[in-house]
Write a protein that holds these residues in place. Structure first.
Motif, PDB file in Angstrom:
ATOM      1  N   ALA A 122      40.302  37.903  -5.193  1.00 32.01           N
ATOM      2  CA  ALA A 122      39.738  39.256  -5.255  1.00 32.01           C
ATOM      3  C   ALA A 122      39.089  39.699  -3.943  1.00 32.01           C
ATOM      4  N   LYS A 123      38.755  38.740  -3.083  1.00 31.69           N
ATOM      5  CA  LYS A 123      38.099  39.038  -1.790  1.00 31.69           C
ATOM      6  C   LYS A 123      36.785  39.787  -1.979  1.00 31.69           C
ATOM      7  N   THR A 124      36.042  39.433  -3.024  1.00 27.60           N
ATOM      8  CA  THR A 124      34.771  40.126  -3.305  1.00 27.60           C
ATOM      9  C   THR A 124      33.582  39.181  -3.201  1.00 27.60           C
ATOM     10  N   GLY A 125      33.705  38.156  -2.390  1.00 31.69           N
ATOM     11  CA  GLY A 125      32.595  37.228  -2.200  1.00 31.69           C
ATOM     12  C   GLY A 125      31.467  37.888  -1.418  1.00 31.69           C
ATOM     13  N   THR A 126      30.437  37.099  -1.144  1.00 33.24           N
ATOM     14  CA  THR A 126      29.274  37.608  -0.418  1.00 33.24           C
ATOM     15  C   THR A 126      29.194  36.945   0.948  1.00 33.24           C
ATOM     16  N   ASP A 127      29.084  37.736   2.007  1.00 34.77           N
ATOM     17  CA  ASP A 127      28.925  37.183   3.352  1.00 34.77           C
ATOM     18  C   ASP A 127      27.692  36.292   3.400  1.00 34.77           C
ATOM     19  N   TYR A 128      27.778  35.251   4.193  1.00 35.95           N
ATOM     20  CA  TYR A 128      26.721  34.238   4.268  1.00 35.95           C
ATOM     21  C   TYR A 128      25.348  34.844   4.578  1.00 35.95           C
ATOM     22  N   ASP A 129      25.269  35.696   5.579  1.00 41.31           N
ATOM     23  CA  ASP A 129      23.980  36.287   5.970  1.00 41.31           C
ATOM     24  C   ASP A 129      23.381  37.119   4.833  1.00 41.31           C
ATOM     25  N   LYS A 130      24.237  37.907   4.164  1.00 42.84           N
ATOM     26  CA  LYS A 130      23.762  38.728   3.050  1.00 42.84           C
ATOM     27  C   LYS A 130      23.310  37.843   1.887  1.00 42.84           C
ATOM     28  N   TYR A 131      24.049  36.774   1.669  1.00 44.56           N
ATOM     29  CA  TYR A 131      23.714  35.834   0.596  1.00 44.56           C
ATOM     30  C   TYR A 131      22.290  35.301   0.782  1.00 44.56           C
ATOM     31  N   LEU A 132      21.977  34.865   1.983  1.00 45.61           N
ATOM     32  CA  LEU A 132      20.654  34.302   2.246  1.00 45.61           C
ATOM     33  C   LEU A 132      19.552  35.362   2.177  1.00 45.61           C
ATOM     34  N   LYS A 133      19.863  36.581   2.632  1.00 43.90           N
ATOM     35  CA  LYS A 133      18.861  37.658   2.571  1.00 43.90           C
ATOM     36  C   LYS A 133      18.528  38.020   1.132  1.00 43.90           C
ATOM     37  N   PHE A 134      19.547  38.153   0.302  1.00 45.33           N
ATOM     38  CA  PHE A 134      19.307  38.452  -1.113  1.00 45.33           C
ATOM     39  C   PHE A 134      18.573  37.300  -1.798  1.00 45.33           C
ATOM     40  N   TYR A 135      18.950  36.077  -1.449  1.00 45.02           N
ATOM     41  CA  TYR A 135      18.313  34.902  -2.037  1.00 45.02           C
ATOM     42  C   TYR A 135      16.828  34.862  -1.679  1.00 45.02           C
ATOM     43  N   GLN A 136      16.523  35.139  -0.412  1.00 47.17           N
ATOM     44  CA  GLN A 136      15.126  35.166   0.016  1.00 47.17           C
ATOM     45  C   GLN A 136      14.360  36.279  -0.702  1.00 47.17           C
ATOM     46  N   ALA A 137      15.029  37.414  -0.924  1.00 45.95           N
ATOM     47  CA  ALA A 137      14.391  38.521  -1.644  1.00 45.95           C
ATOM     48  C   ALA A 137      14.073  38.122  -3.090  1.00 45.95           C
ATOM     49  N   LEU A 138      14.956  37.347  -3.716  1.00 40.52           N
ATOM     50  CA  LEU A 138      14.699  36.839  -5.064  1.00 40.52           C
ATOM     51  C   LEU A 138      13.438  35.970  -5.060  1.00 40.52           C
ATOM     52  N   VAL A 153      24.720  36.749  -6.043  1.00 41.07           N
ATOM     53  CA  VAL A 153      23.293  36.794  -5.750  1.00 41.07           C
ATOM     54  C   VAL A 153      22.720  38.210  -5.848  1.00 41.07           C
ATOM     55  N   TYR A 154      23.497  39.223  -5.439  1.00 37.87           N
ATOM     56  CA  TYR A 154      22.960  40.590  -5.499  1.00 37.87           C
ATOM     57  C   TYR A 154      22.914  41.112  -6.934  1.00 37.87           C
ATOM     58  N   ASP A 155      23.766  40.581  -7.812  1.00 34.58           N
ATOM     59  CA  ASP A 155      23.685  40.944  -9.232  1.00 34.58           C
ATOM     60  C   ASP A 155      22.365  40.445  -9.818  1.00 34.58           C
ATOM     61  N   LEU A 156      21.986  39.234  -9.430  1.00 28.61           N
ATOM     62  CA  LEU A 156      20.715  38.687  -9.890  1.00 28.61           C
ATOM     63  C   LEU A 156      19.558  39.549  -9.393  1.00 28.61           C
ATOM     64  N   TYR A 157      19.649  39.977  -8.156  1.00 29.38           N
ATOM     65  CA  TYR A 157      18.584  40.812  -7.595  1.00 29.38           C
ATOM     66  C   TYR A 157      18.434  42.112  -8.387  1.00 29.38           C
ATOM     67  N   LEU A 158      19.570  42.718  -8.763  1.00 29.32           N
ATOM     68  CA  LEU A 158      19.534  44.006  -9.455  1.00 29.32           C
ATOM     69  C   LEU A 158      18.995  43.901 -10.885  1.00 29.32           C
ATOM     70  N   ARG A 159      19.174  42.761 -11.523  1.00 30.62           N
ATOM     71  CA  ARG A 159      18.699  42.625 -12.906  1.00 30.62           C
ATOM     72  C   ARG A 159      17.458  41.737 -13.026  1.00 30.62           C
ATOM     73  N   MET A 160      16.890  41.374 -11.915  1.00 29.33           N
ATOM     74  CA  MET A 160      15.734  40.475 -11.906  1.00 29.33           C
ATOM     75  C   MET A 160      14.543  41.030 -12.685  1.00 29.33           C
ATOM     76  N   GLU A 161      14.294  42.319 -12.565  1.00 32.19           N
ATOM     77  CA  GLU A 161      13.129  42.932 -13.222  1.00 32.19           C
ATOM     78  C   GLU A 161      13.194  42.731 -14.739  1.00 32.19           C
ATOM     79  N   ASP A 162      14.332  43.097 -15.320  1.00 31.18           N
ATOM     80  CA  ASP A 162      14.471  43.023 -16.776  1.00 31.18           C
ATOM     81  C   ASP A 162      14.618  41.598 -17.289  1.00 31.18           C
ATOM     82  N   ASP A 163      15.427  40.807 -16.591  1.00 27.41           N
ATOM     83  CA  ASP A 163      15.803  39.503 -17.133  1.00 27.41           C
ATOM     84  C   ASP A 163      14.873  38.363 -16.740  1.00 27.41           C
ATOM     85  N   VAL A 164      14.017  38.599 -15.747  1.00 24.98           N
ATOM     86  CA  VAL A 164      13.110  37.534 -15.312  1.00 24.98           C
ATOM     87  C   VAL A 164      11.660  38.007 -15.241  1.00 24.98           C
TER      88      VAL A 164
END
Length: 222
Positions: A107-123, A73-84
C-alpha cells in the motif's frame, strides 16, 4: 428502650465502618495497552492481555486493551484523548510500529522514520503530562526468519533502535520485544520458518506468541 437505642447505635456504627472501609479501599491501578491489531487481539480469550489478567491480582490492577487494527503511530495520537487520557490510567504500554513499517510494502502507506519518532515523542509527552507512567515497546517481527533475512528487517531494526533511544532520552522503562523475539527465534526456529513459531502470519501472535509477550510485559506491571 435502652437496648433498642444500643442496638440502633451499634447498627449505625457498623454501617459507618462498612462505608468507611469501602471508601478507604484502594482503587485498582489502571493499566492501558495502547496499540494496533496485535493489541486488539490481545483482548481475546488467549490473547496476551487476557493472559496477563490471570497473572495479576484483579483487586490491584485493571487491565484495559486499546488496540485498533491497522493503526499507526499517528492514529494513536489522534485517538489518545478518548482511548487513553480520559480513562486516567496509572500506566500505559505504547506498542506501535509494525504497521508504520509493514505498510511501506504494498500500500506504500507506512510512516517515515522521522515522523514516527516525532509522533511517538508527542504520545509520551501528553501521557506523562496527565500523570501516567509509560512503558515503551519495540515493534516485534514482520517475518520470523533469522534476523536480517526477512524482507524489511532493516527498517524494523531501525525503528526499534529509535524506540530504544526514546526510552533512554526520556528515562523510561523499555519492553524490548524486538530483541526478545529475535533471541527466541534464534533458539527455537531451527527450520528458519517465516511464521508459525510465535506468529500466525509473520506478524500477529499465535498462542505461543501471546504467552511470550505476556511474559515480557508482566514484570513492568508488577
Amino acid at each position: 428502650m435502652m437496648n433498642k437505642y444500643i442496638k440502633s447505635g451499634t447498627l449505625i456504627a457498623a454501617i459507618a465502618v462498612l462505608f468507611l472501609s469501602i471508601a478507604m479501599k484502594p482503587k485498582p491501578k489502571k493499566v492501558i495497552f495502547f496499540g494496533d491489531s496485535i493489541t486488539q487481539q490481545g483482548m481475546r480469550a488467549n490473547g496476551y492481555i487476557s493472559l496477563l489478567k490471570k497473572k495479576v491480582d484483579s483487586t490491584k490492577f485493571e487491565l484495559i486493551g486499546a488496540g485498533i487494527g491497522g493503526n499507526k503511530v499517528y492514529d494513536l495520537y489522534l485517538r489518545m484523548e478518548d482511548d487513553v487520557l480520559n480513562k486516567k490510567p496509572d500506566l500505559v504500554f505504547i506498542y506501535v510500529g509494525i504497521n508504520d513499517v509493514w505498510h511501506k510494502l504494498g500500500a506504500k502507506t507506512g510512516t517515515d522514520y522521522d515522523k514516527y519518532l516525532k509522533f511517538y515523542q508527542a504520545l509520551i509527552n501528553k501521557i506523562q503530562a496527565k500523570g501516567s507512567k509509560v512503558v515503551l515497546c519495540t515493534p516485534s517481527v514482520i517475518g520470523e526468519k533469522k534476523n536480517g533475512t526477512n524482507e524489511i528487517d532493516g527498517d524494523l531494526d531501525k525503528y526499534a533502535a529509535g524506540i530504544r533511544d526514546l526510552a533512554t532520552k526520556n528515562n523510561l522503562p523499555l519492553c524490548d520485544l524486538r530483541k526478545a523475539f529475535i533471541d527466541y527465534e534464534a533458539a527455537n526456529n531451527t527450520e528458519d520458518k517465516d511464521r508459525g513459531i510465535l506468529t500466525t502470519d509473520k506478524v500477529h501472535l499465535n498462542e505461543a506468541g501471546n504467552k511470550f509477550v505476556a511474559e515480557q510485559m508482566l514484570p513492568f506491571i508488577k
